[in-house]
Design a protein around this motif. Structure first.
Motif, PDB file in Angstrom:
ATOM      1  N   ILE A  85       1.043  -1.162   0.253  1.00 56.20           N
ATOM      2  CA  ILE A  85       0.006   0.049   0.112  1.00 56.20           C
ATOM      3  C   ILE A  85       0.814   1.522  -0.260  1.00 56.20           C
ATOM      4  O   ILE A  85       1.734   1.154   0.844  1.00 56.20           O
ATOM      5  CB  ILE A  85      -0.896   0.379   0.909  1.00 56.20           C
ATOM      6  N   THR A  94       2.503   4.965   0.930  1.00 54.88           N
ATOM      7  CA  THR A  94       2.148   5.580   2.151  1.00 54.88           C
ATOM      8  C   THR A  94       3.245   6.412   2.172  1.00 54.88           C
ATOM      9  O   THR A  94       4.089   6.673   1.399  1.00 54.88           O
ATOM     10  CB  THR A  94       2.317   4.814   3.597  1.00 54.88           C
ATOM     11  N   GLN A  95       2.673   7.376   2.766  1.00 54.52           N
ATOM     12  CA  GLN A  95       3.953   8.702   3.273  1.00 54.52           C
ATOM     13  C   GLN A  95       4.619   8.197   4.057  1.00 54.52           C
ATOM     14  O   GLN A  95       4.511   6.899   4.835  1.00 54.52           O
ATOM     15  CB  GLN A  95       3.149  10.110   3.839  1.00 54.52           C
ATOM     16  N   GLY A 118       3.361   6.310   7.508  1.00 58.30           N
ATOM     17  CA  GLY A 118       2.083   5.107   7.074  1.00 58.30           C
ATOM     18  C   GLY A 118       1.155   5.871   6.285  1.00 58.30           C
ATOM     19  O   GLY A 118      -0.201   5.138   6.362  1.00 58.30           O
ATOM     20  N   GLN A 119       1.018   7.336   6.639  1.00 59.23           N
ATOM     21  CA  GLN A 119      -0.271   7.411   6.470  1.00 59.23           C
ATOM     22  C   GLN A 119      -0.425   7.504   4.845  1.00 59.23           C
ATOM     23  O   GLN A 119       0.679   7.803   3.878  1.00 59.23           O
ATOM     24  CB  GLN A 119      -0.079   9.007   6.658  1.00 59.23           C
ATOM     25  N   THR A 120      -1.871   6.406   4.614  1.00 53.47           N
ATOM     26  CA  THR A 120      -2.572   6.622   3.025  1.00 53.47           C
ATOM     27  C   THR A 120      -3.304   8.099   2.400  1.00 53.47           C
ATOM     28  O   THR A 120      -3.651   9.284   3.538  1.00 53.47           O
ATOM     29  CB  THR A 120      -2.953   5.814   2.455  1.00 53.47           C
ATOM     30  N   ASP A 121      -2.755   7.803   1.105  1.00 55.64           N
ATOM     31  CA  ASP A 121      -4.077   8.682   0.483  1.00 55.64           C
ATOM     32  C   ASP A 121      -5.429   9.194   0.958  1.00 55.64           C
ATOM     33  O   ASP A 121      -6.340  10.140   0.992  1.00 55.64           O
ATOM     34  CB  ASP A 121      -3.973   8.581  -0.763  1.00 55.64           C
ATOM     35  N   TRP A 171      -3.838   4.063   7.526  1.00 57.92           N
ATOM     36  CA  TRP A 171      -2.752   4.284   7.908  1.00 57.92           C
ATOM     37  C   TRP A 171      -2.273   2.873   7.874  1.00 57.92           C
ATOM     38  O   TRP A 171      -2.774   2.051   7.794  1.00 57.92           O
ATOM     39  CB  TRP A 171      -2.017   5.106   9.814  1.00 57.92           C
ATOM     40  N   ALA A 172      -1.148   2.444   6.968  1.00 52.69           N
ATOM     41  CA  ALA A 172      -0.579   1.074   7.092  1.00 52.69           C
ATOM     42  C   ALA A 172       0.825   1.495   7.306  1.00 52.69           C
ATOM     43  O   ALA A 172       1.626   2.250   7.244  1.00 52.69           O
ATOM     44  CB  ALA A 172      -0.816   0.833   5.013  1.00 52.69           C
ATOM     45  N   ALA A 193       2.815  -1.555   3.934  1.00 49.49           N
ATOM     46  CA  ALA A 193       3.535  -0.948   3.440  1.00 49.49           C
ATOM     47  C   ALA A 193       5.019  -1.065   3.211  1.00 49.49           C
ATOM     48  O   ALA A 193       5.014  -0.532   2.111  1.00 49.49           O
ATOM     49  CB  ALA A 193       3.988   0.290   4.281  1.00 49.49           C
ATOM     50  N   SER A 209       8.447   1.237  12.045  1.00 54.03           N
ATOM     51  CA  SER A 209       7.071   1.439  12.040  1.00 54.03           C
ATOM     52  C   SER A 209       5.462   1.875  12.695  1.00 54.03           C
ATOM     53  O   SER A 209       4.749   3.171  12.259  1.00 54.03           O
ATOM     54  CB  SER A 209       6.961   1.197  10.315  1.00 54.03           C
ATOM     55  N   ALA A 256       3.573   5.058  13.169  1.00 53.57           N
ATOM     56  CA  ALA A 256       2.680   5.929  13.191  1.00 53.57           C
ATOM     57  C   ALA A 256       1.598   6.151  13.865  1.00 53.57           C
ATOM     58  O   ALA A 256       0.747   6.820  14.389  1.00 53.57           O
ATOM     59  CB  ALA A 256       1.968   4.235  11.901  1.00 53.57           C
TER      60      ALA A 256
END
Length: 55
Positions: free
Chosen positions: A5, A7-8, A11-14, A19-20, A25, A37, A41
């Motif tokens: 997935i 992520t930033q 761990g932040q997703t779009d 969060w992943a 991730a 991680s 997160a």
């Protein structure tokens, strides 16, 4: 090597609020990297919740 997935760094997703971390991730992450991680997160999720409440 596998699917993941995007992520930033923390761990932040779009998708807001999703969060992943760990192997979802970064498929090459070993146990220590996955744990780290998750800790990172968790700290960012906590900061987001504090800002949402008091910011």
């Amino acid at each position: 090597m596998g699917t993941y997935i995007p992520t930033q760094m923390a761990g932040q997703t779009d998708v807001p609020g999703v969060w992943a971390v760990g192997n979802s991730a970064d498929v090459s992450a070993m146990v220590v990297a996955s744990t780290a991680s998750g800790v990172l997160a968790g700290a960012h999720v906590n900061a987001d919740l504090i800002m949402e409440r008091f910011g």
